[in-house]
Each structure stands twice: as structure tokens, then as C-alpha cells.
Design an enzyme around this catalytic site. Structure first.
Site, PDB file in Angstrom:
ATOM      1  N   ASP A  19     -10.595 -14.903 -26.451  1.00 25.86           N
ATOM      2  CA  ASP A  19     -10.357 -16.350 -26.458  1.00 25.86           C
ATOM      3  C   ASP A  19     -11.015 -16.840 -27.736  1.00 25.86           C
ATOM      4  O   ASP A  19     -12.242 -16.864 -27.853  1.00 25.86           O
ATOM      5  CB  ASP A  19     -10.985 -17.013 -25.229  1.00 25.86           C
ATOM      6  N   HIS A  20     -10.193 -17.218 -28.717  1.00 18.11           N
ATOM      7  CA  HIS A  20     -10.749 -17.420 -30.065  1.00 18.11           C
ATOM      8  C   HIS A  20     -11.737 -18.584 -30.139  1.00 18.11           C
ATOM      9  O   HIS A  20     -12.517 -18.673 -31.089  1.00 18.11           O
ATOM     10  CB  HIS A  20      -9.629 -17.588 -31.098  1.00 18.11           C
ATOM     11  N   HIS A  28      -9.713 -22.243 -23.232  1.00 21.67           N
ATOM     12  CA  HIS A  28     -10.564 -22.731 -24.318  1.00 21.67           C
ATOM     13  C   HIS A  28     -11.640 -23.708 -23.836  1.00 21.67           C
ATOM     14  O   HIS A  28     -12.840 -23.524 -24.086  1.00 21.67           O
ATOM     15  CB  HIS A  28      -9.716 -23.419 -25.390  1.00 21.67           C
TER      16      HIS A  28
END
Length: 495
Positions: A180-181, A243
Site C-alpha cells: 500500500d504505497h 490508504h
């Protein structure tokens, strides 16, 4: 004798099974948007900054046009070196022969050196399992093997569990890196230090001082031809369930025993388990319509006609533990809004009434992007003869304070973590499971699986969101700053 670096945190230097001497990156989905725009530019960034092992090979299409140029005089030479380390092998995702051919090519390139392989799945979830299966069965090496999996990890709790169980048939949890960036973004990583390395900050970090918390994601553009994909998932699956929930977990977890990956992730899971599923009355849904010459969501030819998929959602989460009981956490995410912004806004409670009646509340704002910053809104005496309080801020804007700092892209940080064998900023299986428990009931309602589908409220393209948004947020205790507050400067003659 070399002087110790100021601020060094020994516990953050955790021992991991790092890949140091050689590595081969195999990117599946090499011709897709994600690989072109994120994965390969990140690998190039690591290469030019000498963060990759000395011997490296990368499998992808040659897509130099997607790597942003800069004014560094060595750019062209470094890019040419990077492309010379690259190969491309075409094949089917569920075809043993293709993977056997890939493995033969890998062995030829690697020669007699230790074959450490990182498999990166820049793919839709529909092909995760066959690719993971064949990578394990046909391409698993005798060295270190790791697999990086992109979101979305399913569409609800049931599909997530099915996907997890299938992947576990072929890859162990310690080999799996669910990316999950947002966990690689500078300001998200900084939350741990802000919270636990500052006594002044941590002392007010609970229900006794904090009134409400907003975590906001805003995009100034719509689906722009990708509506078919978006309509299948919606804004909650796309942004909130992953996010924004990751940001919330770091913001609210208890202090970990150490900075080892499992200690951090244990605390994240613990706080997520204290969050009950989102309920309908705590949800506001919206869908953008045409405005100012911009098309509405339903005007996108790739969107199904009459779709009721939300492009905006505000969801309120509650944490039932001693630290956070009664504090609303408002997650907001939307497309086609008035600006691009991701931030955390922590609003503190009113001061004791008496000598300061109706004074502005303190707020701590962490701006994740763009223009990374941390600022504290507080009250101070106005300059001059008058004795009155006005709101202002203590501002730590990164580009002003850290003048020569280069903040790496989130994907660079996370790929480097995977090389190091550091799971801290990747999503663990039980963490994923409890995240879906929080959102699955509301998603089933939106999808029409539990009665009639809710109709999202319309909002104009380029606005702040649905007209009812301000009233919705204020119903959970949020108070706007007094009118005399101006950013970034205050003209005293206007007060």
C-alpha cells in the site's frame, strides 16, 4: 573517533534478511499503467541513487518515455545503464510453458551467481493466483524469493479471505509483501516519530484533549476514461479501506515495544480490531456531475449507464478503547474536487470557558501531499497595543526547512524495504482481514446486496463535495476556525 549521528534511533535499525549482493526483479504486467508510471520509475530512482544491489537485472518492457527527466547531467547515461540491465519476456499468465521459458531466461542471465528473485505483481487481482502459482512452481530459485502484491486485495471480507488462502498455498507470509504505497510516503512514515519521539505531542494524543480527527483525500480530476474499472470498486474500496485506514492505524496505535516489523504491525492490528463496522448513518455518499465545462461521472462512456457508484464518501469510524472512546475519525475521499490534497487534521477541544470565550480551537495538521508539512494552529496575542487573541500557526513546511532534502517516491521506499526484508510498511494478512471487517457491511449496502442501493448526492465537478458535507462534519463536533484566520499571512489592518 567518528561522532554519532544526532537523533539516531537504534531500535529502528532492525535486523532483517536483506538482499545485498545480487537481485533479479521480475515485473508481471509490465505493459500496464501501474508498471509504467510507478514501478519502473521507482526502480530507476533506486538504481541512480545506488540503492539496488551491485548486480541487478530487471524484466520489463523498455519504457524510457515514462521516466521523468531532470536536469542532472548524468541522467542520460544512468538511464542508458538502467535500460541495458533490462529484458522483456512475453507469455501467458496461466501458462506453465511461458513460465518455464521465463525461468530458463532467468538462469541464463543470472549465470552462476546466487539467484535472489523479487516477483512484482503489477496486475489486476483476477490473475494474482495463477501468476503467484506459476512463479512459485516454475521460477522459484535457490536463493531468496519474495513476491510483492498490489492492491486491491479482494472486494470484501469473503473475497479477501479467498485470495489470501489461495496465495498462501504457494507463498509463505514472510515471503509476501502486500504493498500500500501510502505506507511509503514521507509524512506517513513520520507519524511514528512525531507521536512517540515527542513528549509534548504524545501527552495530548487522546480523547481528553482531541475533539475529532479528519483524514482527507482529494483529487481534482474525474475518472477520465477509466470509469469502467473505477465503477467496479468505488471510492471506498479505492481509497478509504486501504490508504486512509492505514494512516488512521498509525495515527491511533499504541507505542510498539520496538520498531521491528511485527511489533509495529501487532499494534496496528490491535487498534483496528477495536473499530466496529461503519454504519449507514455515519456515511455520506456523493457522485460528481458536469460543471464548468467538465463532464460528470455518468458522462464517461466507460461508466455503466445509471451507475450509482459513489465518487465521494465521508465515513465516520469509532475506536472503542480507553485512549479514543468517543472521538470521531472522519475519513473523506473524493474525485473531481476543488484541489489535490491529502492531509490529517486533528482538532483539539475547546479551552476552558471564562477569560477566553469562543476562541478558535487548536489544530495539528499533517499535510501528506502535496508540499509536505506539519503545522500547529494555535492562538496568540495580536501584535500592538490591543490585548486580544488571534489564531496563527507554527509551520514546518519541508521545502522551507529542509532546503536540500530530496524526498523519495513512496514506491522507491517500499521496493527498497522489500529488498531489505523489512515488512514494517507492508500489510499483514490479519491486518487486511480486520480492515475488510470494518468496511464490508457498508460496501454490501452500497452494492445493493442488503436492500435497495443508496443514491449518492450530486456535487458539481470542481467543488468541495456534496452540499451537506459541512453540516455532516460539524455534526461530529468539528468547529471551523474564526474568520480572522488567514493563510499564509495575516494583514493586521484587516482585523
Amino acid at each position: 573517533m567518528q561522532r554519532a549521528r544526532s537523533g539516531t534511533i537504534p531500535s529502528m535499525e532492525v535486523a532483517t534478511d536483506a538482499i545485498k549482493d545480487s537481485a533479479t526483479f521480475i515485473v508481471f504486467g509490465a505493459s500496464g499503467d501501474l508498471a509504467k508510471k510507478k514501478t519502473f520509475p521507482a526502480l530507476f530512482g533506486l538504481y541512480r541513487n545506488k540503492k539496488l544491489p551491485p548486480v541487478v537485472h530487471i524484466y520489463h518492457r523498455r519504457i524510457a518515455n515514462y521516466i521523468k527527466r531532470d536536469n542532472n547531467p548524468e541522467f542520460d547515461a544512468k538511464l542508458e545503464e538502467f535500460l541495458n540491465l533490462s529484458s522483456y519476456v512475453s507469455g501467458g499468465y496461466d501458462d506453465s510453458e511461458s513460465f518455464n521459458r521465463l525461468n530458463a531466461h532467468l538462469k541464463q542471465v543470472e549465470g552462476h551467481r546466487t539467484s535472489n528473485r523479487i516477483f512484482y505483481l503489477a496486475l489486476p487481482p483476477s490473475v494474482f493466483v495463477p501468476v503467484a502459482k506459476h512463479a512459485r512452481q516454475e521460477c522459484y530459485s535457490r536463493g531468496i524469493n519474495r513476491i510483492i502484491v498490489e492492491k486491491p486485495f479482494g472486494k470484501d471480507l469473503e473475497s479477501c479471505r479467498e485470495l489470501l488462502n489461495e496465495l498462501k498455498k504457494y507463498w509463505r507470509e514472510e515471503e509476501t509483501y502486500r504493498i500500500d504505497h501510502y505506507l511509503g510516503k514521507e509524512m506517513v512514515k513520520n507519524l511514528l516519530v512525531l507521536r512517540f519521539a515527542n513528549v509534548a505531542m504524545n501527552a495530548a494524543w487522546d480523547k481528553n484533549s482531541i475533539s475529532n480527527v479528519q483524514i482527507t483525500f482529494k483529487e481534482p480530476f474525474g475518472t477520465e476514461g477509466r470509469g469502467g474499472y473505477f465503477d467496479e470498486f468505488g471510492i471506498i474500496r479505492d481509497i478509504q479501506q486501504n490508504h486512509l485506514l492505514q494512516v488512521l492505524s498509525i495515527l491511533t496505535m499504541e507505542r510498539p515495544v520496538s520498531f521491528s516489523p511485527e511489533d509495529i504491525r501487532d499494534e496496528k492490528v490491535k487498534v483496528l480490531r477495536a473499530i466496529p463496522p461503519v454504519v449507514r448513518k455515519d456515511t455520506l455518499l456523493g457522485q460528481y456531475v458536469a460543471s464548468n465545462g467538465k463532464p460528470g461521472y455518468l458522462d464517461d462512456d466507460t461508466v455503466p449507464k445509471g451507475s450509482m457508484c459513489p465518487t465521494f464518501a465521508a465515513s465516520v469510524l469509532w475506536i472503542h478503547n480507553p485512549r479514543w472512546e468517543g472521538v470521531p475519525f472522519i475519513l473523506k475521499a473524493g474525485k473531481a474536487l476543488n484541489e489535490a490534497k491529502v492531509e490529517v487534521r486533528i482538532q483539539f477541544k475547546d479551552v476552558t470557558q471564562g477569560i477566553f470565550a469562543d476562541i478558535s480551537r487548536n489544530e495539528l495538521v499533517v499535510r501528506i501531499q502535496p508540499k509536505e508539512a506539519v503545522y500547529l494552529k494555535l492562538n496568540t496575542k495580536s501584535p500592538g497595543y490591543d490585548f486580544r487573541a488571534i489564531p496563527t500557526e507554527m509551520d514546518l513546511t519541508y521545502k522551507n526547512r529542509f532546503t536540500e532534502a530530496a524526498i523519495p517516491e513512496a514506491y522507491e521506499v517500499l521496493i527498497l524495504d522489500a529488498l531489505k526484508g523489512d515488512h514494517s510498511n507492508f500489510v499483514r494478512d490479519d491486518e487486511l482481514d480486520v480492515a475488510w471487517k470494518i468496511f464490508t457491511p457498508i460496501l454490501h449496502w452500497i452494492d445493493g446486496k442488503e436492500g435497495e442501493r443508496p443514491e449518492p448526492e450530486s456535487y458539481p465537478y470542481g467543488s468541495r463535495g456534496p452540499a451537506r458535507l459541512d453540516a455532516f462534519i460539524e455534526s461530529y463536533g468539528y468547529k471551523r476556525t474564526q474568520g480572522e484566520y488567514n493563510w499564509p499571512t495575516t494583514n493586521m489592518s484587516n482585523l
